[in-house]
Design a protein around this motif. Structure first.
Motif, PDB file in Angstrom:
ATOM      1  N   ASP A 168       0.818  -1.223   0.000  1.00 13.56           N
ATOM      2  CA  ASP A 168       0.000   0.000   0.000  1.00 13.56           C
ATOM      3  C   ASP A 168       0.851   1.271   0.000  1.00 13.56           C
ATOM      4  OD1 ASP A 168       1.002   0.176   2.534  1.00 13.56           O
ATOM      5  OD2 ASP A 168      -0.901  -0.195   3.553  1.00 13.56           O
ATOM      6  N   ASP A 169       2.116   1.132  -0.338  1.00 11.41           N
ATOM      7  CA  ASP A 169       2.965   2.325  -0.371  1.00 11.41           C
ATOM      8  C   ASP A 169       2.823   2.985  -1.747  1.00 11.41           C
ATOM      9  OD1 ASP A 169       4.665   4.241   0.370  1.00 11.41           O
ATOM     10  OD2 ASP A 169       6.511   3.070   0.126  1.00 11.41           O
ATOM     11  N   ILE A 170       1.676   3.620  -1.928  1.00  9.76           N
ATOM     12  CA  ILE A 170       1.293   4.127  -3.254  1.00  9.76           C
ATOM     13  C   ILE A 170       0.956   5.617  -3.119  1.00  9.76           C
ATOM     14  CG2 ILE A 170      -0.359   3.800  -5.168  1.00  9.76           C
ATOM     15  CD1 ILE A 170      -0.922   0.999  -3.767  1.00  9.76           C
ATOM     16  N   PRO A 171       1.402   6.458  -4.046  1.00  6.47           N
ATOM     17  CA  PRO A 171       1.084   7.886  -3.905  1.00  6.47           C
ATOM     18  C   PRO A 171      -0.430   8.145  -3.950  1.00  6.47           C
ATOM     19  CG  PRO A 171       2.228   7.434  -5.982  1.00  6.47           C
ATOM     20  CD  PRO A 171       2.234   6.166  -5.218  1.00  6.47           C
ATOM     21  N   TRP A 172      -0.863   9.173  -3.191  1.00  3.21           N
ATOM     22  CA  TRP A 172      -2.299   9.465  -3.054  1.00  3.21           C
ATOM     23  C   TRP A 172      -2.955   9.828  -4.375  1.00  3.21           C
ATOM     24  CZ3 TRP A 172      -4.016  14.128  -4.756  1.00  3.21           C
ATOM     25  CH2 TRP A 172      -3.068  15.142  -4.889  1.00  3.21           C
ATOM     26  N   TRP A 173      -2.127  10.328  -5.350  1.00  5.19           N
ATOM     27  CA  TRP A 173      -2.718  10.730  -6.625  1.00  5.19           C
ATOM     28  C   TRP A 173      -2.892   9.546  -7.574  1.00  5.19           C
ATOM     29  CZ3 TRP A 173       0.996   9.396 -10.057  1.00  5.19           C
ATOM     30  CH2 TRP A 173       2.323   9.450  -9.624  1.00  5.19           C
ATOM     31  N   LEU A 174      -2.456   8.366  -7.114  1.00  3.47           N
ATOM     32  CA  LEU A 174      -2.663   7.162  -7.926  1.00  3.47           C
ATOM     33  C   LEU A 174      -3.755   6.299  -7.306  1.00  3.47           C
ATOM     34  CD1 LEU A 174      -1.391   6.126 -10.484  1.00  3.47           C
ATOM     35  CD2 LEU A 174       0.263   4.851  -9.119  1.00  3.47           C
ATOM     36  N   LEU A 175      -3.610   6.082  -5.994  1.00  3.14           N
ATOM     37  CA  LEU A 175      -4.638   5.352  -5.240  1.00  3.14           C
ATOM     38  C   LEU A 175      -4.762   6.015  -3.866  1.00  3.14           C
ATOM     39  CD1 LEU A 175      -3.914   1.538  -5.835  1.00  3.14           C
ATOM     40  CD2 LEU A 175      -5.902   2.818  -6.606  1.00  3.14           C
ATOM     41  N   THR A 176      -5.960   5.966  -3.308  1.00  6.28           N
ATOM     42  CA  THR A 176      -6.220   6.608  -2.014  1.00  6.28           C
ATOM     43  C   THR A 176      -5.156   6.219  -0.982  1.00  6.28           C
ATOM     44  OG1 THR A 176      -8.560   6.542  -2.521  1.00  6.28           O
ATOM     45  CG2 THR A 176      -7.971   6.820  -0.201  1.00  6.28           C
TER      46      THR A 176
END
Ligand code: SF4
Length: 461
Positions: A309-317
């Motif tokens: 879940d280490d994903i930027p907020w502009w890609l996934l919540t």
């Protein structure tokens, strides 16, 4: 379009209202500047504030107030206004169209290229923003709202700076909700109506050309779909006036030559299919089951990459401070759920519309019949969006005890309106009685595809 040839009810006060809009254009411009300032404030400021605490309220927290203003009031009621008043929002209040037109006064003024005129943009742009909005939780988080709404505004400005002079090229061809608004406005009981005979009559005095910002061919205007109801052409050549018409009459009178395939795709697979998937996934028990099964399957195989879940907020919540973080698996399942809903619901509706068209012996009749589903599409999107209104109000202790009944009433009203338009369209094909009845049944089966998912969501799950 034959709808325009019908005598419309004479409403002198409406015609006067239209002319007042033209005469008091300065007031409209003033309103547009105020709305633009409020819009920029509400869309930009919350993105730079911390997320609301759990004890924050609508009335003491700007982020919650902006969220309620944008998604709880503005968006659902703009959609309703389209069905009741046509695109008045676009012509009188929309900050994005206004700013795009204003900057085009000083821009390069280039002619509109062919790629911008491609008819599929409203479909692609609606799907893109709807799905992306779900992935980044646009309704919940101000940074996501700034990215989606602000990004759209920046694009509108960029288009205005390059193409057209004093025009709204963005609104006419590229705005993600242009197609939705155009479809819903076809239902409106008021419109700017052009009298072709009066137009062709040589004018007694010099005629000053009208600048129609959304590039409507006013002389041939026969539909409310593209008119922004700005009022600038009211009284032009004594031929254009704001007038009343029977609600839905434009759809009931629609000829095969008036239909647009992209518009039908947008309605059936976008406004109905994709929107249902987008509003439904978070409430769906099937989604939860699929997610648990997929996660178990991955864990059993020691495959943890999709659970990251280490994903930027502009890609996934991604808001750990609010305990709201999507994994790659969440993103894939959301895409899968919305895509499956769009294909299944849109496919079901298309199938039954084609059956109805076959029964009417009208090869492209399914396209014409699809327009009769606009009331159900509009009511569905309103119900989906107003779900957020209800959630925000209930967080403040305001609970609508009659909510199930109100939702049922709205769904019933949308269904009745769609069936009435379906009957009107089937009648126009003048089929033998048995085939006409069978075509109506097929149309009702198509309409059920737009109703049952909402029944499942509101009453069965
Ligand atoms: S046709 Fe154009 S100028 Fe006339 S009201 Fe509509 S948007 Fe305005």
């Amino acid at each position: 379009m034959s709808a325009c040839a019908l005598p419309a009810p004479r409403s002198a006060w409406l015609a006067q209202l239209g002319e007042a809009m033209r005469r008091h254009r300065g007031w409209i411009l003033g309103i547009q500047w105020v709305v633009l300032a409020a819009y920029l404030f509400l869309v930009i400021t919350p993105a730079f504030l911390p997320l609301p605490e759990s004890d924050a309220h609508l009335w003491d927290n700007l982020t919650l107030a902006a969220q309620f203003a944008f998604w709880g009031i503005w968006w659902p009621f703009v959609l309703i206004s389209m069905m009741l008043m046509g695109r008045v929002w676009c012509g009188v209040l929309c900050p994005e169209g206004f700013v795009s037109e204003q900057v085009s006064r000083f821009g390069l003024g280039r002619p509109v290229p062919r790629w911008i005129k491609w008819g599929g943009w409203p479909f692609v742009a609606f799907l893109g923003t709807t799905i992306y909005g779900q992935l980044v939780s646009v309704y919940e988080y101000p940074k996501a709202a700034l990215l989606v709404l602000g990004g759209s505004t920046v694009a509108a400005i960029a288009v205005g700076l390059v193409y057209g002079r004093n025009k709204r090229v963005w609104c006419r061809h590229l705005c993600p909700v242009n197609g939705v608004f155009g479809l819903l406005a076809r239902l409106a009981p008021v419109h700017f109506r052009t009298d072709r005979d009066a137009w062709e009559t040589p004018p007694a005095k010099k005629v000053i050309p009208i600048n129609c910002a959304p590039l409507v061919d006013i002389r041939r205007m026969a539909s409310a779909a593209e008119c922004h109801m700005c009022g600038r052409c009211a009284g032009h050549r004594d031929a254009v006036r704001l007038a009343a018409r029977a609600p839905g009459s434009e759809i009931a009178q629609l000829g095969t030559q008036d239909v647009d395939r992209w518009e039908v795709h947008l309605l059936v697979f976008g406004i109905i299919g994709t929107a249902i998937g987008a509003f439904q996934w978070s409430a769906s028990p099937w989604f939860v089951q699929a997610k648990l099964a997929a996660a178990d399957w991955l864990v059993e195989r020691d495959a943890f990459a999709l659970l990251g879940d280490d994903i930027p907020w502009w890609l996934l919540t991604h808001y750990p401070e609010a305990n709201d973080v999507f994994t790659w698996l969440d993103g894939l399942l959301i895409l899968g759920y919305i895509g499956t809903a769009a294909v299944l619901i849109g496919g079901w509706i298309s199938l039954w519309l084609r059956v109805a068209a076959q029964l009417l012996r009208e090869p492209d009749g399914h396209l014409r019949l699809a327009y009769a589903l606009i009331p159900l599409g509009g009511v569905g999107v309103f119900l989906g969006l107003s779900g957020l209104t209800v959630t925000l109000l209930s967080a403040e202790g305001i609970v609508l005890s009659t909510l199930p009944e109100l939702r049922g009433l709205l769904l019933a009203a949308g269904t009745i309106a769609s069936l009435a338009l379906g009957i009107a369209q089937v009648r126009r094909a003048v089929p033998p009685r048995t085939r006409g009845a069978a075509a109506l049944l097929a149309f009702a089966a198509a309409a059920a595809g737009a109703v049952m998912p909402w029944v499942a969501m509101f009453y069965l799950w």
